[in-house]
Write a protein that holds these residues in place. Structure first.
Motif, PDB file in Angstrom:
ATOM      1  N   LEU A 199     -50.504  79.250  -6.882  1.00 31.32           N
ATOM      2  CA  LEU A 199     -50.779  78.984  -5.482  1.00 31.32           C
ATOM      3  C   LEU A 199     -50.452  80.249  -4.694  1.00 31.32           C
ATOM      4  CD1 LEU A 199     -49.062  75.483  -5.148  1.00 31.32           C
ATOM      5  CD2 LEU A 199     -51.437  75.975  -5.728  1.00 31.32           C
ATOM      6  N   GLU A 200     -51.410  80.742  -3.938  1.00 32.38           N
ATOM      7  CA  GLU A 200     -51.192  81.944  -3.135  1.00 32.38           C
ATOM      8  C   GLU A 200     -50.355  81.590  -1.914  1.00 32.38           C
ATOM      9  OE1 GLU A 200     -51.981  84.990  -4.070  1.00 32.38           O
ATOM     10  OE2 GLU A 200     -52.882  84.190  -5.893  1.00 32.38           O
ATOM     11  N   ASP A 201     -49.528  82.522  -1.457  1.00 31.39           N
ATOM     12  CA  ASP A 201     -48.637  82.279  -0.333  1.00 31.39           C
ATOM     13  C   ASP A 201     -49.387  81.949   0.956  1.00 31.39           C
ATOM     14  OD1 ASP A 201     -46.399  82.596  -1.866  1.00 31.39           O
ATOM     15  OD2 ASP A 201     -46.016  84.659  -1.254  1.00 31.39           O
ATOM     16  N   ASN A 202     -50.561  82.546   1.160  1.00 31.01           N
ATOM     17  CA  ASN A 202     -51.297  82.329   2.415  1.00 31.01           C
ATOM     18  C   ASN A 202     -52.148  81.063   2.402  1.00 31.01           C
ATOM     19  OD1 ASN A 202     -50.268  84.607   3.653  1.00 31.01           O
ATOM     20  ND2 ASN A 202     -51.855  85.910   2.796  1.00 31.01           N
ATOM     21  N   ASP A 203     -52.264  80.390   1.266  1.00 29.38           N
ATOM     22  CA  ASP A 203     -53.030  79.150   1.198  1.00 29.38           C
ATOM     23  C   ASP A 203     -52.264  78.025   1.878  1.00 29.38           C
ATOM     24  OD1 ASP A 203     -54.997  80.410  -0.228  1.00 29.38           O
ATOM     25  OD2 ASP A 203     -54.401  79.591  -2.169  1.00 29.38           O
ATOM     26  N   THR A 204     -53.009  77.087   2.449  1.00 30.10           N
ATOM     27  CA  THR A 204     -52.388  75.917   3.057  1.00 30.10           C
ATOM     28  C   THR A 204     -52.272  74.811   2.007  1.00 30.10           C
ATOM     29  OG1 THR A 204     -54.485  74.991   3.797  1.00 30.10           O
ATOM     30  CG2 THR A 204     -53.331  76.460   5.333  1.00 30.10           C
ATOM     31  N   VAL A 205     -51.444  73.839   2.309  1.00 27.25           N
ATOM     32  CA  VAL A 205     -51.246  72.708   1.406  1.00 27.25           C
ATOM     33  C   VAL A 205     -52.576  71.990   1.179  1.00 27.25           C
ATOM     34  CG1 VAL A 205     -50.107  70.462   1.199  1.00 27.25           C
ATOM     35  CG2 VAL A 205     -48.825  72.431   2.024  1.00 27.25           C
ATOM     36  N   GLY A 206     -53.357  71.808   2.247  1.00 24.93           N
ATOM     37  CA  GLY A 206     -54.650  71.146   2.131  1.00 24.93           C
ATOM     38  C   GLY A 206     -55.641  71.938   1.298  1.00 24.93           C
ATOM     39  N   LYS A 207     -55.674  73.264   1.494  1.00 28.22           N
ATOM     40  CA  LYS A 207     -56.601  74.124   0.750  1.00 28.22           C
ATOM     41  C   LYS A 207     -56.282  74.126  -0.748  1.00 28.22           C
ATOM     42  CE  LYS A 207     -58.375  78.838   0.545  1.00 28.22           C
ATOM     43  NZ  LYS A 207     -58.223  80.207   1.025  1.00 28.22           N
ATOM     44  N   CYS A 208     -55.006  74.005  -1.081  1.00 25.63           N
ATOM     45  CA  CYS A 208     -54.591  73.978  -2.484  1.00 25.63           C
ATOM     46  C   CYS A 208     -54.889  72.634  -3.141  1.00 25.63           C
ATOM     47  CB  CYS A 208     -53.096  74.257  -2.597  1.00 25.63           C
ATOM     48  SG  CYS A 208     -52.627  75.917  -2.125  1.00 25.63           S
ATOM     49  N   GLY A 209     -55.241  71.646  -2.349  1.00 24.09           N
ATOM     50  CA  GLY A 209     -55.551  70.334  -2.895  1.00 24.09           C
ATOM     51  C   GLY A 209     -54.325  69.509  -3.229  1.00 24.09           C
ATOM     52  N   LEU A 210     -53.185  69.855  -2.636  1.00 18.42           N
ATOM     53  CA  LEU A 210     -51.972  69.090  -2.889  1.00 18.42           C
ATOM     54  C   LEU A 210     -52.036  67.771  -2.122  1.00 18.42           C
ATOM     55  CD1 LEU A 210     -49.339  71.956  -2.618  1.00 18.42           C
ATOM     56  CD2 LEU A 210     -50.316  70.978  -4.681  1.00 18.42           C
ATOM     57  N   THR A 211     -51.701  66.697  -2.787  1.00 12.29           N
ATOM     58  CA  THR A 211     -51.732  65.378  -2.174  1.00 12.29           C
ATOM     59  C   THR A 211     -50.316  64.829  -2.085  1.00 12.29           C
ATOM     60  OG1 THR A 211     -52.090  64.375  -4.335  1.00 12.29           O
ATOM     61  CG2 THR A 211     -54.051  64.886  -3.031  1.00 12.29           C
ATOM     62  N   ASP A 212     -50.187  63.665  -1.495  1.00  9.28           N
ATOM     63  CA  ASP A 212     -48.886  63.028  -1.339  1.00  9.28           C
ATOM     64  C   ASP A 212     -48.248  62.830  -2.714  1.00  9.28           C
ATOM     65  OD1 ASP A 212     -46.948  61.997   0.415  1.00  9.28           O
ATOM     66  OD2 ASP A 212     -47.545  59.949  -0.055  1.00  9.28           O
ATOM     67  N   CYS A 248     -35.992  78.819  -0.327  1.00 10.16           N
ATOM     68  CA  CYS A 248     -35.201  79.998  -0.682  1.00 10.16           C
ATOM     69  C   CYS A 248     -34.050  80.229   0.290  1.00 10.16           C
ATOM     70  CB  CYS A 248     -36.098  81.232  -0.753  1.00 10.16           C
ATOM     71  SG  CYS A 248     -37.205  81.193  -2.175  1.00 10.16           S
ATOM     72  N   GLU A 249     -34.282  79.981   1.576  1.00 11.75           N
ATOM     73  CA  GLU A 249     -33.203  80.108   2.561  1.00 11.75           C
ATOM     74  C   GLU A 249     -32.063  79.155   2.240  1.00 11.75           C
ATOM     75  OE1 GLU A 249     -34.391  79.576   6.623  1.00 11.75           O
ATOM     76  OE2 GLU A 249     -35.892  81.167   6.493  1.00 11.75           O
ATOM     77  N   ARG A 250     -32.404  77.923   1.899  1.00 10.98           N
ATOM     78  CA  ARG A 250     -31.390  76.899   1.643  1.00 10.98           C
ATOM     79  C   ARG A 250     -30.671  77.097   0.322  1.00 10.98           C
ATOM     80  NH1 ARG A 250     -34.686  71.819   4.172  1.00 10.98           N
ATOM     81  NH2 ARG A 250     -34.768  72.755   6.244  1.00 10.98           N
ATOM     82  N   ARG A 251     -31.309  77.769  -0.620  1.00 15.09           N
ATOM     83  CA  ARG A 251     -30.695  78.002  -1.936  1.00 15.09           C
ATOM     84  C   ARG A 251     -30.235  79.449  -2.103  1.00 15.09           C
ATOM     85  NH1 ARG A 251     -30.438  73.238  -1.631  1.00 15.09           N
ATOM     86  NH2 ARG A 251     -31.373  71.741  -3.050  1.00 15.09           N
ATOM     87  N   ASN A 252     -30.331  80.240  -1.036  1.00 12.01           N
ATOM     88  CA  ASN A 252     -29.900  81.635  -1.042  1.00 12.01           C
ATOM     89  C   ASN A 252     -30.600  82.437  -2.149  1.00 12.01           C
ATOM     90  OD1 ASN A 252     -28.504  83.778   0.050  1.00 12.01           O
ATOM     91  ND2 ASN A 252     -26.693  83.450  -1.225  1.00 12.01           N
ATOM     92  N   LEU A 253     -31.935  82.331  -2.196  1.00 11.74           N
ATOM     93  CA  LEU A 253     -32.758  83.050  -3.160  1.00 11.74           C
ATOM     94  C   LEU A 253     -33.678  84.015  -2.424  1.00 11.74           C
ATOM     95  CD1 LEU A 253     -33.851  79.953  -5.248  1.00 11.74           C
ATOM     96  CD2 LEU A 253     -32.223  81.683  -5.975  1.00 11.74           C
ATOM     97  N   LYS A 254     -34.185  85.010  -3.134  1.00  9.81           N
ATOM     98  CA  LYS A 254     -35.161  85.935  -2.556  1.00  9.81           C
ATOM     99  C   LYS A 254     -36.563  85.384  -2.797  1.00  9.81           C
ATOM    100  CE  LYS A 254     -32.502  90.154  -3.023  1.00  9.81           C
ATOM    101  NZ  LYS A 254     -32.475  91.502  -3.578  1.00  9.81           N
ATOM    102  N   ALA A 255     -37.291  85.155  -1.715  1.00  9.86           N
ATOM    103  CA  ALA A 255     -38.633  84.563  -1.813  1.00  9.86           C
ATOM    104  C   ALA A 255     -39.612  85.494  -2.531  1.00  9.86           C
ATOM    105  CB  ALA A 255     -39.148  84.206  -0.432  1.00  9.86           C
ATOM    106  N   ASP A 256     -39.424  86.822  -2.421  1.00 11.69           N
ATOM    107  CA  ASP A 256     -40.365  87.771  -3.050  1.00 11.69           C
ATOM    108  C   ASP A 256     -40.276  87.727  -4.572  1.00 11.69           C
ATOM    109  OD1 ASP A 256     -39.369  88.458  -0.566  1.00 11.69           O
ATOM    110  OD2 ASP A 256     -39.236  90.579  -0.987  1.00 11.69           O
ATOM    111  N   SER A 257     -39.161  87.263  -5.105  1.00 15.05           N
ATOM    112  CA  SER A 257     -38.984  87.275  -6.556  1.00 15.05           C
ATOM    113  C   SER A 257     -39.506  86.002  -7.219  1.00 15.05           C
ATOM    114  CB  SER A 257     -37.510  87.467  -6.907  1.00 15.05           C
ATOM    115  OG  SER A 257     -36.761  86.339  -6.486  1.00 15.05           O
ATOM    116  N   LEU A 258     -40.135  85.111  -6.437  1.00 13.81           N
ATOM    117  CA  LEU A 258     -40.631  83.851  -6.974  1.00 13.81           C
ATOM    118  C   LEU A 258     -42.106  83.678  -6.675  1.00 13.81           C
ATOM    119  CD1 LEU A 258     -37.713  81.597  -5.719  1.00 13.81           C
ATOM    120  CD2 LEU A 258     -37.977  82.549  -7.995  1.00 13.81           C
ATOM    121  N   ARG A 259     -42.783  82.913  -7.512  1.00 10.45           N
ATOM    122  CA  ARG A 259     -44.188  82.593  -7.252  1.00 10.45           C
ATOM    123  C   ARG A 259     -44.383  81.093  -7.445  1.00 10.45           C
ATOM    124  NH1 ARG A 259     -44.462  85.281 -12.509  1.00 10.45           N
ATOM    125  NH2 ARG A 259     -45.068  83.677 -13.967  1.00 10.45           N
ATOM    126  N   CYS A 260     -45.390  80.549  -6.779  1.00  9.29           N
ATOM    127  CA  CYS A 260     -45.627  79.099  -6.778  1.00  9.29           C
ATOM    128  C   CYS A 260     -46.791  78.727  -7.689  1.00  9.29           C
ATOM    129  CB  CYS A 260     -45.965  78.626  -5.367  1.00  9.29           C
ATOM    130  SG  CYS A 260     -44.652  78.864  -4.187  1.00  9.29           S
TER     131      CYS A 260
END
Length: 132
Positions: A86-99, A66-78
């Motif tokens: 994906l919750e904001d406080n979750d880690t990449v590992g906890k979410c099960g994201l792989t390479d 969001c910083e690099r694209r000049n967007l508001k982070a609060d207005s987006l969800r993952c």
């Protein structure tokens, strides 16, 4: 952003890094102790790749994008590729994201009238009607 935070999240660069070009033993040792995975963040057709540690929070990736694209982070969800939020406080590992995993950003949409809700999913808008 502190040096430690900058090392936690690195934009993916095409081609080898300076350490890889030198072929230093220190660079090889660092790669074996710090496992980075590559994730792609997608928002409305715009893609950005990041190399992150498994302990990196999803919020940090979203905020950097969001910083690099000049967007508001609060207005987006993952969401992940399966559409699960994906919750904001979750880690990449906890979410099960792989390479090679993809994180999809969607705009928050609120409102609706007469029992109808408009929700955005995979860059398409569906109108869900609730029967009374």
């Amino acid at each position: 952003m502190s040096e430690r935070e900058q090392e936690d999240i690195k934009p993916f660069l095409n081609g080898p890094t300076a350490k890889e070009q030198r072929g230093s033993a220190a660079g090889d040792k660092e790669n074996s102790t710090h496992s980075h995975i590559e994730v792609t963040l997608e928002f409305e057709g715009d893609h950005m790749k990041f190399k992150v540690k498994e302990s990196t929070k999803v919020n940090k990736i979203k905020s950097t994008f969001c910083e690099r694209r000049n967007l508001k982070a609060d207005s987006l969800r993952c969401h992940n590729e399966d559409g699960e939020r994906l919750e904001d406080n979750d880690t990449v590992g906890k979410c099960g994201l792989t390479d090679g995993a993809m994180i999809i950003l969607l705009r928050n949409q609120t409102g609706g009238a007469q029992g109808r809700t408009c929700c955005s999913h995979w860059s398409k808008v569906y109108l869900i009607s609730w029967k009374s």
